[in-house]
Design an enzyme around this catalytic site. Structure first.
Site, short mmCIF file in Angstrom:
data_model
loop_
_atom_site.label_atom_id
_atom_site.label_comp_id
_atom_site.label_asym_id
_atom_site.label_seq_id
_atom_site.Cartn_x
_atom_site.Cartn_y
_atom_site.Cartn_z
N GLU A 161 0.75 -1.38 0.17
CA GLU A 161 0.17 0.04 0.00
C GLU A 161 1.03 1.30 0.12
O GLU A 161 0.54 2.26 -0.50
CB GLU A 161 -0.98 -0.12 1.04
CG GLU A 161 -2.01 -1.06 1.09
CD GLU A 161 -1.60 -2.31 1.15
OE1 GLU A 161 -0.62 -2.72 1.85
OE2 GLU A 161 -2.42 -3.26 1.03
N HIS B 112 -12.33 -5.90 7.81
CA HIS B 112 -13.03 -5.54 6.38
C HIS B 112 -14.12 -4.85 6.53
O HIS B 112 -15.09 -4.76 5.68
CB HIS B 112 -13.26 -6.84 5.41
CG HIS B 112 -12.00 -7.96 4.99
ND1 HIS B 112 -11.49 -8.74 6.05
CD2 HIS B 112 -11.21 -7.81 4.21
CE1 HIS B 112 -10.52 -9.30 5.56
NE2 HIS B 112 -10.23 -8.78 4.14
#
Lengths: 466, 381
Positions: free
Chosen positions: B127, B197
């Site tokens: 990321e 999530h």
């Protein structure tokens, strides 16, 4: 009077340049690299790795095609053979990567075919830029010690890496620096006045007085403004190189960093992105022996930074950073190939940080004076280039004296001028946070303004531009 | 929702007995919601359960001012926005983990084939690299649209976002900027997302001047706001409520259009209390408002903040001046959540207009799990 201007080299590339990029495919050619473990392990045969390199350069799908009948591993993650004996790969498979140099310590060309044949005037320019940088460092370092500026970082000992690499680039190539690359900017023609303006954070500072000294930047000279966080520039440089590749304008990116910054996660990210996304970029590591006080043997266990290149599938070389011609040759060839082949190159320039890390550091706490003296007196990039010039009769004592006097005068003039300038307008605190000034920033600006009107006697408003 | 109802009751000065009534009413309503299949659910009962939500998405009224519309769910409206961008801006590139084949949430389906693998491509799984790379693309003058696969995984890129993207223009005195960077990330709770999530990290980024943070409530807003983020000359983070990817379906204009950033939208006018939310929670407070009207006769004004940073305090304050009461609800934990910022600003600006303490409605630590448990548990019953 030396004009500090952006110069292009008036000569072409070297046809006889035998370039020694330590790519995976080229590992065998390099003397001093222990390949025993590799050769014993059929799975890592260099020939196979060469095929991999060919694949990469051609930009073809790299995952090996599925071919079940053959008695070969089918794992998508690697192209290799099976072996039937247990053996770990030695960490020193890549070790003792040689240091490419053109000149010896006395400034003599070792292998004439490697001589970049740089004309006299340009070599003198190299020397003058290196020494001017040196003079500027001395004066700004002292001005910090006298409390005139808040902070400074000298470039002592690393002048060869700056000038050698900067000279090998095109002026349109984009530079992402770390913080100790003032020589690159100086070579490109950044005026002393603007160096000083930045360090003094006066109204002429292109960065509007918002960062600590040495955080230079120049849009005109394609030098991205320095930021304090380390290694953040590395993945950014890869992204910029990708965008340039798509522009197809024959531009490359160079990204400077130290061997300490190479430990950051961002360094890994940048290398891996540049390799997988085939970016025309030169990663230029200044391995100067220390990350503030941390020596290289506490920074990494492998063979420096160049050894990491093959792990990323990246062409790599180690050069003598105190040999400005070696740096020049390596950078020039890396640039040419990076653009021609759309792939990243890693250059590890071995050098030594003769100065303290910064004005906030005292390096006598962690290294000996003898060690520093060795590099300062016996293996200095400036003296090596001077030997080269002296041997050719390109530079004499008189010129040296005159130049020293002149360069000091140039720096002192810029320094005195910068000191007299006003500080940036206080309103500039609120601009450029966003492209537009948002309502809340507008409100804060008005609030500050009212405050300053009411309590102006407590603020040195006369030193600020109106 | 129960907390929101309690606040409304307190506001309306009701007795404890009526709280019980409202709560039971609330639960029955909640159950009824879950029994309804969400608009794009597969007809199989099993699929209905997985997609069952704690709210009912009400489609936007069809608008024709931007030309012909097409039925799209939220992920399709995102694809449509990206499609428009790639078509109109030859420098635009879209990248991230698994975006080449269409993305794990299908937001980039078909784009690589349509625009080429140099424009829509996978990156290594990293990321900080994705955001750093995106900054570089933008600094070089091209349009960078980076995808972080889940907002939960944006933290490795925190340094690149906070220290780099947000400060690029400022620190260089406007010599360099990465205003062409947009970071997209699926955000917020979803029935089965659980701990990693489901996060809603907007408040972390709200503390960082220099970036813009945007959360749409449905497909029409997703496309218009995303196109605004891409066009905006500041780095933007665009959080997409992942529970709405399939569950929310609108008639979305096919052509490019923009919804202004930093402008909240008043979805329903009211006189007694202002309810502020963003993203998925807008749909929850819409139901709460309907319930409050029905059970308590309380008239709620509903505001979708849309842009978290820089946020539209003017619209919210104007509303609170009128209603005298404010409730802010979000999915993220209440401590240090963005509701605290809204609350604090409104307290400063509207102190003399307030008739009740400002309420923030959220859980402090447990919301993600609770949503998961309650929605799935309700499904099972």
């Amino acid at each position: 009077m030396v004009e500090i201007e952006n110069r292009k080299l008036p000569f072409g590339g070297q046809s006889d340049l035998q370039f020694k990029m330590a790519a995976i495919g080229g590992l065998r050619r390099l003397c001093g690299i222990s390949l025993n473990a590799v050769c014993r392990n059929k799975g890592l045969k260099a020939s196979r790795l060469c095929q991999y390199r060919a694949f990469r350069i051609n930009g073809v799908v790299r995952q090996q095609p599925f071919d079940s009948p053959t008695e070969k591993p089918q794992f998508p993650g690697a192209s290799a053979d099976f072996v039937d004996h247990l053996e770990f790969i030695q960490p020193n498979v890549i070790s003792g990567i040689p240091v490419y140099r053109v000149m010896d310590r006395q400034g003599q060309i070792i292998n004439p075919s490697e001589d970049p044949q740089i004309p006299k005037e340009e070599v003198r320019n190299f020397y003058q830029k290196m020494t001017l940088l040196n003079t500027m460092d001395r004066i700004l370092y002292e001005s910090q010690r006298q409390g005139r500026i808040s902070f400074y970082m000298t470039n002592y000992g690393e002048e060869g890496t700056h000038i050698g690499s900067a000279a090998a680039l095109d002026s349109n190539d984009l530079v992402f620096g770390q913080y100790r690359e003032a020589g690159v900017l100086m070579y490109r023609g950044f005026p002393l006045d603007l160096f000083m303006a930045q360090c003094y954070a006066n109204m002429d500072d292109l960065g509007k007085g918002r960062q600590m000294p040495v955080h230079y930047g120049s849009k005109d000279l394609n030098f991205v403004t320095i930021s304090s966080p380390l290694a953040t520039q590395i993945p950014q440089a890869a992204g910029a190189a990708y965008a340039m590749k798509r522009e197809n304008t024959n531009r490359a990116v160079i990204c400077y960093f130290g061997e300490g910054a190479a430990s950051e996660g961002d360094a890994h990210a940048g290398f891996n992105f540049a390799a997988t996304l085939e970016c025309p970029i030169i990663f230029f590591c200044r391995n100067n022996g220390y990350a503030i006080s941390t020596p290289t043997n506490e920074q990494y266990r492998g063979d420096g930074i160049a050894a990491r290149g093959p792990g990323y599938g990246m062409m790599s070389i180690r050069v003598d950073g105190n040999d400005v011609f070696a740096v020049y040759n390596a950078t020039k060839e890396a640039r040419r190939r990076a653009i021609a082949e759309n792939q990243p190159f890693l250059i590890e320039a071995m050098t030594y940080r003769i100065g303290h890390h910064s004005t906030s550091d005292d390096s006598s706490a962690y290294r000996s004076v003898d060690e520093v003296n060795y590099w300062d007196k016996q293996d200095h990039p400036i003296s090596r280039l001077r030997h080269y010039m002296t041997a050719r009769g390109w530079w004499g004592e008189d010129e040296e004296r005159a130049w020293r006097k002149q360069s000091r005068k140039l720096v002192m003039e810029a320094f005195e001028k910068a000191e007299r300038r006003l500080k940036p307008r206080p309103e500039l605190l609120f601009t450029d946070v966003y492209q537009e000034v948002t309502p809340i920033l507008e409100k804060q600006k008005e609030s500050l303004w009212r405050h300053l009107q009411q309590y102006k006697e407590h603020y040195p408003l006369d030193v600020y531009d109106k | 929702m129960a907390a929101a109802a309690r606040f409304l009751l307190r506001t309306a000065g009701s007795s404890k007995a009526s709280i019980t009534n409202v709560n039971s009413g609330l639960h029955s309503k909640f159950g009824a919601t879950l029994l309804r299949a969400s608009p794009s659910c597969h007809p199989l009962a099993k699929t209905q359960k997985r997609h069952a939500a704690h709210f009912t998405f009400q489609p936007e009224p069809v608008q024709t001012k931007y030309g012909p519309t097409q039925k799209m769910n939220l992920f399709q409206s995102v694809t449509s926005a990206l499609d428009n961008t790639l078509a109109s801006d030859p420098t635009a590139v879209i990248f991230g983990e698994d975006v080449a084949f269409g993305g794990v949430f299908r937001c980039t389906v078909g784009l690589r084939d349509k625009y080429g693998k140099d424009r829509v491509f996978n990156t290594p799984l990293c990321e900080q690299g994705i955001v750093g790379f995106g900054i570089g693309v933008a600094v070089a003058g091209a349009t960078a649209i980076a995808e972080i696969q889940f907002a939960d995984y944006i933290y490795p890129a925190f340094d690149q976002i906070v220290n780099e993207a947000a400060k690029y223009r400022y620190r260089s005195g406007n010599l360099f900027d990465c205003g062409n960077l947009t970071i997209r990330a699926p955000w917020g709770c979803v029935g089965h997302g659980s701990l990693y999530h489901s996060q809603s990290p907007e408040a972390f980024f709200a503390h960082c001047p220099g970036i813009k943070v945007v959360v749409p409530r449905g497909p029409v807003q997703a496309k218009g706001l995303l196109l605004s983020c891409i066009a905006d000359q500041n780095p933007c983070i665009f959080f997409e409520p992942k529970i709405l990817y399939r569950a929310a379906v609108d008639q979305v204009p096919v052509e490019s259009y923009q919804i202004p950033l930093s402008e909240a939208e008043v979805l329903q006018e009211g006189s007694d209390v202002t309810l502020v939310a963003w993203g998925t929670q807008v749909h929850v407070i819409k139901e709460v408002a309907a319930m409050a009207q029905e059970k308590l006769g309380v008239s709620c004004e509903i505001i979708d903040l849309q842009t978290i940073l820089p946020w539209d305090s003017e619209t919210v304050c104007k509303s609170v001046v009128k209603t005298g009461r404010l409730l802010v609800s979000h999915e993220a934990p209440v401590t240090g959540g963005f509701a605290a910022e809204v609350s604090s600003t409104v307290q400063e600006e509207c102190f003399l207009n307030l008739e009740a303490p400002i309420a923030r409605v959220s859980d402090d630590q447990l919301l993600k799990c609770r949503i998961t448990w309650s929605s799935e548990a309700q499904c099972r019953h």
